[in-house]
Motif scaffolding. Structure first.
Motif, PDB file in Angstrom:
ATOM      1  N   LYS A   1      20.449  50.870  -4.941  1.00 29.75           N
ATOM      2  CA  LYS A   1      20.672  50.209  -6.227  1.00 29.75           C
ATOM      3  C   LYS A   1      19.451  49.361  -6.562  1.00 29.75           C
ATOM      4  O   LYS A   1      18.698  48.953  -5.682  1.00 29.75           O
ATOM      5  CB  LYS A   1      21.915  49.312  -6.169  1.00 29.75           C
ATOM      6  N   ASP A   2      19.268  49.059  -7.840  1.00 32.65           N
ATOM      7  CA  ASP A   2      18.162  48.179  -8.235  1.00 32.65           C
ATOM      8  C   ASP A   2      18.347  46.782  -7.660  1.00 32.65           C
ATOM      9  O   ASP A   2      17.394  46.150  -7.221  1.00 32.65           O
ATOM     10  CB  ASP A   2      18.051  48.096  -9.760  1.00 32.65           C
ATOM     11  N   ILE A   3      19.598  46.298  -7.687  1.00 35.81           N
ATOM     12  CA  ILE A   3      19.936  44.978  -7.163  1.00 35.81           C
ATOM     13  C   ILE A   3      21.270  45.104  -6.428  1.00 35.81           C
ATOM     14  O   ILE A   3      22.274  45.486  -7.037  1.00 35.81           O
ATOM     15  CB  ILE A   3      20.065  43.923  -8.282  1.00 35.81           C
ATOM     16  N   VAL A   4      21.268  44.778  -5.138  1.00 36.03           N
ATOM     17  CA  VAL A   4      22.512  44.841  -4.361  1.00 36.03           C
ATOM     18  C   VAL A   4      22.578  43.640  -3.426  1.00 36.03           C
ATOM     19  O   VAL A   4      21.564  43.254  -2.836  1.00 36.03           O
ATOM     20  CB  VAL A   4      22.661  46.174  -3.595  1.00 36.03           C
ATOM     21  N   ALA A   5      23.761  43.053  -3.338  1.00 34.98           N
ATOM     22  CA  ALA A   5      23.968  41.862  -2.510  1.00 34.98           C
ATOM     23  C   ALA A   5      25.071  42.117  -1.495  1.00 34.98           C
ATOM     24  O   ALA A   5      25.974  42.920  -1.729  1.00 34.98           O
ATOM     25  CB  ALA A   5      24.363  40.671  -3.393  1.00 34.98           C
ATOM     26  N   GLY A   6      24.984  41.394  -0.393  1.00 31.29           N
ATOM     27  CA  GLY A   6      26.083  41.366   0.558  1.00 31.29           C
ATOM     28  C   GLY A   6      27.117  40.369   0.069  1.00 31.29           C
ATOM     29  O   GLY A   6      26.859  39.563  -0.835  1.00 31.29           O
ATOM     30  N   LEU A   7      28.285  40.430   0.649  1.00 31.37           N
ATOM     31  CA  LEU A   7      29.344  39.492   0.287  1.00 31.37           C
ATOM     32  C   LEU A   7      29.269  38.288   1.219  1.00 31.37           C
ATOM     33  O   LEU A   7      29.290  38.442   2.437  1.00 31.37           O
ATOM     34  CB  LEU A   7      30.722  40.161   0.403  1.00 31.37           C
ATOM     35  N   TYR A   8      29.124  37.123   0.628  1.00 33.97           N
ATOM     36  CA  TYR A   8      29.181  35.888   1.421  1.00 33.97           C
ATOM     37  C   TYR A   8      29.875  34.814   0.602  1.00 33.97           C
ATOM     38  O   TYR A   8      30.095  34.970  -0.591  1.00 33.97           O
ATOM     39  CB  TYR A   8      27.796  35.462   1.917  1.00 33.97           C
TER      40      TYR A   8
ATOM     41  N   PHE B   1      21.515  34.379  -4.096  1.00 31.02           N
ATOM     42  CA  PHE B   1      20.458  35.184  -3.473  1.00 31.02           C
ATOM     43  C   PHE B   1      20.368  34.989  -1.969  1.00 31.02           C
ATOM     44  O   PHE B   1      19.319  35.175  -1.369  1.00 31.02           O
ATOM     45  CB  PHE B   1      19.114  34.865  -4.127  1.00 31.02           C
ATOM     46  N   GLY B   2      21.475  34.626  -1.333  1.00 32.47           N
ATOM     47  CA  GLY B   2      21.482  34.445   0.111  1.00 32.47           C
ATOM     48  C   GLY B   2      21.167  35.713   0.870  1.00 32.47           C
ATOM     49  O   GLY B   2      20.553  35.684   1.935  1.00 32.47           O
ATOM     50  N   CYS B   3      21.565  36.875   0.321  1.00 32.65           N
ATOM     51  CA  CYS B   3      21.348  38.174   0.967  1.00 32.65           C
ATOM     52  C   CYS B   3      21.350  39.256  -0.107  1.00 32.65           C
ATOM     53  O   CYS B   3      22.403  39.784  -0.466  1.00 32.65           O
ATOM     54  CB  CYS B   3      22.430  38.421   2.013  1.00 32.65           C
ATOM     55  N   VAL B   4      20.171  39.564  -0.638  1.00 32.55           N
ATOM     56  CA  VAL B   4      20.035  40.496  -1.766  1.00 32.55           C
ATOM     57  C   VAL B   4      18.808  41.380  -1.542  1.00 32.55           C
ATOM     58  O   VAL B   4      17.748  40.889  -1.159  1.00 32.55           O
ATOM     59  CB  VAL B   4      19.852  39.729  -3.105  1.00 32.55           C
ATOM     60  N   LEU B   5      18.970  42.670  -1.815  1.00 34.12           N
ATOM     61  CA  LEU B   5      17.819  43.580  -1.857  1.00 34.12           C
ATOM     62  C   LEU B   5      17.591  43.955  -3.307  1.00 34.12           C
ATOM     63  O   LEU B   5      18.538  44.262  -4.039  1.00 34.12           O
ATOM     64  CB  LEU B   5      18.077  44.854  -1.036  1.00 34.12           C
ATOM     65  N   MET B   6      16.314  43.929  -3.705  1.00 28.93           N
ATOM     66  CA  MET B   6      15.972  44.211  -5.086  1.00 28.93           C
ATOM     67  C   MET B   6      14.706  45.058  -5.150  1.00 28.93           C
ATOM     68  O   MET B   6      13.754  44.815  -4.409  1.00 28.93           O
ATOM     69  CB  MET B   6      15.735  42.885  -5.813  1.00 28.93           C
ATOM     70  N   LYS B   7      14.729  46.040  -6.037  1.00 27.11           N
ATOM     71  CA  LYS B   7      13.526  46.841  -6.258  1.00 27.11           C
ATOM     72  C   LYS B   7      12.499  45.990  -7.003  1.00 27.11           C
ATOM     73  O   LYS B   7      12.845  45.224  -7.910  1.00 27.11           O
ATOM     74  CB  LYS B   7      13.856  48.100  -7.052  1.00 27.11           C
TER      75      LYS B   7
ATOM     76  N   GLY C   1      18.881  45.028 -18.841  1.00 24.70           N
ATOM     77  CA  GLY C   1      19.611  46.272 -18.641  1.00 24.70           C
ATOM     78  C   GLY C   1      19.927  46.627 -17.195  1.00 24.70           C
ATOM     79  O   GLY C   1      20.462  47.705 -16.933  1.00 24.70           O
ATOM     80  N   TYR C   2      19.637  45.737 -16.261  1.00 25.36           N
ATOM     81  CA  TYR C   2      19.910  46.032 -14.852  1.00 25.36           C
ATOM     82  C   TYR C   2      21.348  45.699 -14.494  1.00 25.36           C
ATOM     83  O   TYR C   2      21.929  44.747 -15.009  1.00 25.36           O
ATOM     84  CB  TYR C   2      18.960  45.257 -13.945  1.00 25.36           C
ATOM     85  N   LYS C   3      21.900  46.501 -13.587  1.00 21.50           N
ATOM     86  CA  LYS C   3      23.229  46.252 -13.050  1.00 21.50           C
ATOM     87  C   LYS C   3      23.078  45.606 -11.679  1.00 21.50           C
ATOM     88  O   LYS C   3      22.124  45.887 -10.954  1.00 21.50           O
ATOM     89  CB  LYS C   3      24.017  47.549 -12.932  1.00 21.50           C
ATOM     90  N   ILE C   4      24.021  44.758 -11.344  1.00 25.14           N
ATOM     91  CA  ILE C   4      24.017  44.045 -10.069  1.00 25.14           C
ATOM     92  C   ILE C   4      25.263  44.466  -9.302  1.00 25.14           C
ATOM     93  O   ILE C   4      26.365  44.464  -9.854  1.00 25.14           O
ATOM     94  CB  ILE C   4      23.995  42.523 -10.300  1.00 25.14           C
TER      95      ILE C   4
END
Length: 192
Positions: A72-79, A121-127, A162-165
């Motif tokens: 995904k362009d932006i994906v986070a873990g659950l915390y 933004f504790g745990c996020v991967l982003m392109k 236009g990005y989805k998270i």
């Protein structure tokens, strides 16, 4: 700043890397300024992704591998917040009114990946491509909006571009406070 929790250091040391990786730290009392500098490093270094890991997080060693598979362009873990009310640091609704971001806390979530309006933004991967677009439209990507934090402000800006998270609830992280607040803590707290 200049402090790093031992549990974070342990998680970082155990991190399974994917491809060529570089670990960077920036000591700065202005979080939004530090995040902007990280983005500039990623752009100048021609990196494809940036993995945000705050120094008060505990995360599984496979976090990067999992996020890369999510693609995904932006994906986070659950915390979860490390203080009462210990709710997830993910928002089902994020809208701007009178110069302030209004956030609706996430109350329920599915077992599989789901879309949100914003995350911490504790745990996020982003392109890295996301940074080009957000910076091109807004300039300072992480400048706070009203009393809201830089991470939520960035999410609002990214969504305007236009990005989805997404939030991946299969990747649970702990938030270091007086105790580590994770999904088990949250469930136990909610039941009592």
């Amino acid at each position: 700043m200049d402090m790093c929790h031992a549990r974070f250091a342990q998680s970082l040391a155990m991190l399974d890397k994917v491809g060529e990786c570089q670990v960077s730290f920036i000591m700065n009392s202005l979080i939004y300024d530090a995040r902007n500098k990280f983005c500039q490093q990623a752009i100048e270094g021609e990196f494809d992704y940036i993995l945000w890991l705050d120094s008060d997080m505990v995360f599984p060693s496979y976090v990067l591998q999992q996020f890369m598979q999510d693609d995904k362009d932006i994906v986070a873990g659950l915390y979860f917040r490390r203080n009462y009310p210990f709710t997830p640091v993910a928002f089902s609704e994020l809208r701007r009114e009178n110069g302030v971001l209004q956030m609706k806390d996430l109350e329920e979530w599915p077992d599989k990946m789901f879309e949100v309006d914003g995350v911490g933004f504790g745990c996020v991967l982003m392109k890295t491509d996301v940074f080009y677009d957000v910076q091109g439209r807004f300039g300072n990507m992480f400048a706070p909006i009203g009393n809201n934090g830089e991470d939520v402000a960035f999410c609002w800006r990214a969504r305007q571009c236009g990005y989805k998270i997404f939030c991946d609830p299969s990747l649970i992280c702990g938030h270091v406070g007086y105790s580590v607040v994770d999904d088990q803590f949250f469930k136990a707290f909610s039941e009592n």
